[in-house]
Design an enzyme around this catalytic site. Structure first.
Site, mmCIF file in Angstrom:
data_model
loop_
_atom_site.group_PDB
_atom_site.id
_atom_site.type_symbol
_atom_site.label_atom_id
_atom_site.label_comp_id
_atom_site.label_asym_id
_atom_site.label_seq_id
_atom_site.Cartn_x
_atom_site.Cartn_y
_atom_site.Cartn_z
ATOM 1 N N LYS A 50 1.021 -1.127 -0.066
ATOM 2 C CA LYS A 50 0.013 0.004 -0.013
ATOM 3 C C LYS A 50 0.897 1.445 -0.153
ATOM 4 C CE LYS A 50 -1.638 2.555 2.861
ATOM 5 N NZ LYS A 50 -1.666 4.015 2.222
ATOM 6 N N GLU A 62 11.153 15.858 14.635
ATOM 7 C CA GLU A 62 11.405 15.568 13.169
ATOM 8 C C GLU A 62 10.598 16.340 12.544
ATOM 9 O OE1 GLU A 62 9.832 12.058 11.351
ATOM 10 O OE2 GLU A 62 11.808 11.742 10.344
HETATM 11 P P1 NAD Z 1 2.599 8.076 7.790
HETATM 12 O O1 NAD Z 1 3.224 7.350 8.907
HETATM 13 O O2 NAD Z 1 1.611 9.257 7.931
HETATM 14 O O3 NAD Z 1 2.169 7.178 6.639
HETATM 15 C C1 NAD Z 1 2.836 6.027 6.386
HETATM 16 C C2 NAD Z 1 2.035 5.142 5.654
HETATM 17 O O4 NAD Z 1 1.130 4.705 6.718
HETATM 18 C C3 NAD Z 1 1.113 5.536 4.297
HETATM 19 O O5 NAD Z 1 1.019 4.846 3.343
HETATM 20 C C4 NAD Z 1 -0.050 5.825 5.251
HETATM 21 O O6 NAD Z 1 -1.404 5.950 4.332
HETATM 22 C C5 NAD Z 1 -0.194 4.468 6.048
HETATM 23 N N1 NAD Z 1 -0.979 4.877 7.204
HETATM 24 C C6 NAD Z 1 -1.110 5.853 7.942
HETATM 25 N N2 NAD Z 1 -2.402 5.788 8.811
HETATM 26 C C7 NAD Z 1 -2.263 4.219 8.912
HETATM 27 C C8 NAD Z 1 -2.983 3.261 9.793
HETATM 28 N N3 NAD Z 1 -3.783 3.614 10.756
HETATM 29 N N4 NAD Z 1 -2.872 1.819 9.598
HETATM 30 C C9 NAD Z 1 -2.013 1.512 8.611
HETATM 31 N N5 NAD Z 1 -1.443 2.392 7.708
HETATM 32 C C10 NAD Z 1 -1.799 3.802 7.854
HETATM 33 O O7 NAD Z 1 4.083 8.775 7.231
HETATM 34 P P2 NAD Z 1 4.499 9.739 6.179
HETATM 35 O O8 NAD Z 1 3.812 11.023 6.528
HETATM 36 O O9 NAD Z 1 3.926 9.061 4.905
HETATM 37 O O10 NAD Z 1 5.820 9.532 5.870
HETATM 38 C C11 NAD Z 1 6.826 10.218 6.845
HETATM 39 C C12 NAD Z 1 7.412 9.409 7.859
HETATM 40 O O11 NAD Z 1 7.985 8.465 7.504
HETATM 41 C C13 NAD Z 1 8.460 10.228 8.491
HETATM 42 O O12 NAD Z 1 8.283 10.199 9.942
HETATM 43 C C14 NAD Z 1 9.867 9.730 8.030
HETATM 44 O O13 NAD Z 1 10.804 9.854 9.030
HETATM 45 C C15 NAD Z 1 9.360 8.162 8.191
HETATM 46 N N6 NAD Z 1 10.088 7.578 7.063
HETATM 47 C C16 NAD Z 1 11.064 6.530 7.639
HETATM 48 C C17 NAD Z 1 11.986 5.805 6.797
HETATM 49 C C18 NAD Z 1 12.979 4.682 7.567
HETATM 50 O O14 NAD Z 1 13.237 3.960 6.562
HETATM 51 N N7 NAD Z 1 13.153 4.899 8.764
HETATM 52 C C19 NAD Z 1 12.051 6.256 5.404
HETATM 53 C C20 NAD Z 1 11.124 7.060 4.954
HETATM 54 C C21 NAD Z 1 10.109 7.744 5.844
#
Ligand code: NAD
Length: 486
Positions: free
Chosen positions: A181, A389
């Site tokens: 997803k 962050e």
């Molecule tokens: P997010 O957590 O809002 O979303 C990530 C994914 O989770 C999306 O696909 C979203 O649709 C899904 N999601 C949201 N709510 C959910 C739920 N309740 N159940 C299941 N899935 C759900 O993060 P974002 O805003 O898309 O990305 C930014 C974040 O990702 C930052 O905190 C960044 O540091 C982190 N990130 C980490 C890495 C790593 O390797 N550690 C790499 C890239 C990004």
């Protein structure tokens, strides 16, 4: 010269070898953050679609995928890597339109990483082995390294295409099937790679792609009892909820979460190289990079001079149309993210930091979610802008006095994803690398990645690893076999 002229065709769900509409018939619009204009319509996966995809993945896992020779799996995944390269221009364009990142990065960095993941992990398909273990002359003992089954992968919007490579390539190489997803903000390249997987010849159901909102499609995937392992990259907050939910079905879970990574510049460093590394460490990917070197720790004896040079460099990095090959600072992914970043800059100022470069929104052609390359100086490690962050082009610069203070401040944070060390003293470099609480440490370099090098966090940045042999093993489990031979 925004490239919105050539239309982008609507994106559909990839389920069981076909591009299909959502069961509900619902779609959503994906938007170009650089212009605010719609790009195209995308089928919106719901609970029913998740169920269909998981069932298809299960059937494929128990059917053709597990019956296939490892060398055939290797061939198909190699082919998929080749197709990524053959379609590089289209994929890079989709990524930049959807995410706002410079086309230079999408084309020159991201494509290579995605294709590299499929090529690298394809090679592993034929090299995953178990062991023979000497227990007793009466027994023959060995282990089988087996796939876990159906893998659910949930990925963020900052590296939508790279994350497909990081998650799907090792999971498929190890013999699993995948339901992925992508983030609702940036679904286009994941769907396109799903189509390319079919073109490469992956059997139906092996790789399914379901764009949709996290709270519906994401949550349904996390809850589904037919998913054996959940791999998540995203925010700490959502990751924490996913871990709770996975407990109900006892799913294995890997979490790659946020970061607030220290980039430490000692006075004895090659300061020109450190300056370049500090700049790309934060402004590459508009700072929407989990491992961004967003906390720059600079030794006090060089602090003022280094900050002045940094400010000069940042001021020259002007946001531009991301489709322009000269662009090195694109648009933030959406208005919400831009407002979060701008409000953090205000917070930093209220806390007593000084804006020495940038600090403002910077529309391009009067449009878009662009923020200037921003440097906050005179900060302390206790400030919110040093601890939280921001996920944007904002660098917080903090002074330190000597090695112990550098390490103490670097580790004094909830996160532990990555860190940088700049020094010409080779002993100090290795000493500090050992003392830093981080999943990755870069010495005299920053923001380098390779499919062969494991990547992931410690502390609040999560657990488990993507990439490398260790990433691959996370998609396997060991079976112990005992055979009586007397
Ligand atoms: P997010 O957590 O809002 O979303 C990530 C994914 O989770 C999306 O696909 C979203 O649709 C899904 N999601 C949201 N709510 C959910 C739920 N309740 N159940 C299941 N899935 C759900 O993060 P974002 O805003 O898309 O990305 C930014 C974040 O990702 C930052 O905190 C960044 O540091 C982190 N990130 C980490 C890495 C790593 O390797 N550690 C790499 C890239 C990004």
């Amino acid at each position: 010269m925004s490239d919105t002229i050539a239309p982008v065709r609507p994106a559909r769900l990839i389920i069981n070898g076909e591009a299909v509409d959502a069961a509900s018939g619902r779609t959503f619009t994906t938007t170009n953050p650089a212009t605010g204009e719609p790009i195209t319509e995308v089928a919106e996966a719901g609970v029913e679609d998740v169920d269909r995809a998981v069932r298809a993945a299960r059937a494929a896992f128990e059917g053709p995928w597990s019956r296939m020779k490892a060398s055939d799996r290797q061939r198909l995944l190699t082919k998929l890597g080749d197709l990524v390269l053959e379609n590089a221009d289209e994929l890079a364009r989709l990524e930049t339109l959807d995410n706002g990142k410079p086309i230079f990065e999408s084309r020159q960095v991201d494509i290579g990483m995605v294709a590299g993941c499929f090529h690298y992990f394809a090679g592993w398909a034929t090299k995953l082995t178990g062991e023979t273990i000497p227990v007793s002359p009466a027994f023959f003992n060995y282990t089988l390294r087996e796939p876990v089954g159906v893998v659910g992968a949930i990925i963020p919007w900052n590296f939508p295409m790279i994350m497909v490579g990081w998650k799907a390539a090792p999971a498929l190489a190890a013999g699993n099937t995948v339901v992925l997803k992508p983030a609702a903000e940036t679904p286009l390249t994941a769907v396109r790679i799903g189509e390319l997987a079919l073109e490469a010849g992956l059997p139906p159901g092996v790789f399914n792609v379901l764009p949709g909102p996290g709270s519906v499609a994401g949550a349904a995937l996390v809850r589904h009892p037919g998913v054996d392992k959940l791999t998540f990259t995203g925010s700490t907050e959502v990751g924490r909820g996913i871990m709770h939910e996975c407990a109900n079905t006892l799913k294995k879970v890997t979490l790659e979460l946020g970061g607030k990574s220290p980039n430490i510049v000692f006075a004895d460093a090659d300061l020109d190289a450190a300056l370049r590394g500090a700049t790309t460490g934060i402004f590459y990917g508009k700072g929407e990079v989990c491992a961004a070197g967003s906390r720059l720790l600079v030794e006090r004896s060089i602090y003022d001079d280094f900050v002045a040079k940094l400010a000069e460099r940042a001021s020259k990095l002007v946001p531009m149309d991301p489709m322009d090959p000269k662009c090195r600072l694109g648009a933030l992914v959406n208005e919400k993210q831009m407002n979060t970043v701008l409000s953090y800059i205000e917070t930093g100022v209220k806390e007593g930091a000084t804006v020495v470069a940038g600090g403002k929104r910077a529309p391009v052609n009067g449009k878009g979610t662009f923020v200037q390359a921003t440097v906050l100086a005179n900060a302390t490690n206790a400030m919110r802008v040093a601890q939280e962050e921001i996920f944007g082009p904002v660098l917080t610069v903090i002074p330190f006095e000597g090695e112990d203070d550098a390490v103490a401040q670097a580790n004094d944070v909830f996160y532990g994803l990555a860190a940088g060390v700049w020094t010409k003293d080779v002993k100090k470099a290795h000493r500090v690398a050992r003392r830093l609480q981080a999943g990755t440490v870069w010495v005299n370099m920053y923001n380098f990645y390779d499919p062969a090098m494991p990547f992931g966090g410690v502390k609040g940045s999560g657990f488990g690893r993507d990439l490398g042999a260790e990433g691959l093993l996370g998609y396997t489990q060991t079976k112990s076999v005992w055979v009586s031979i007397e």
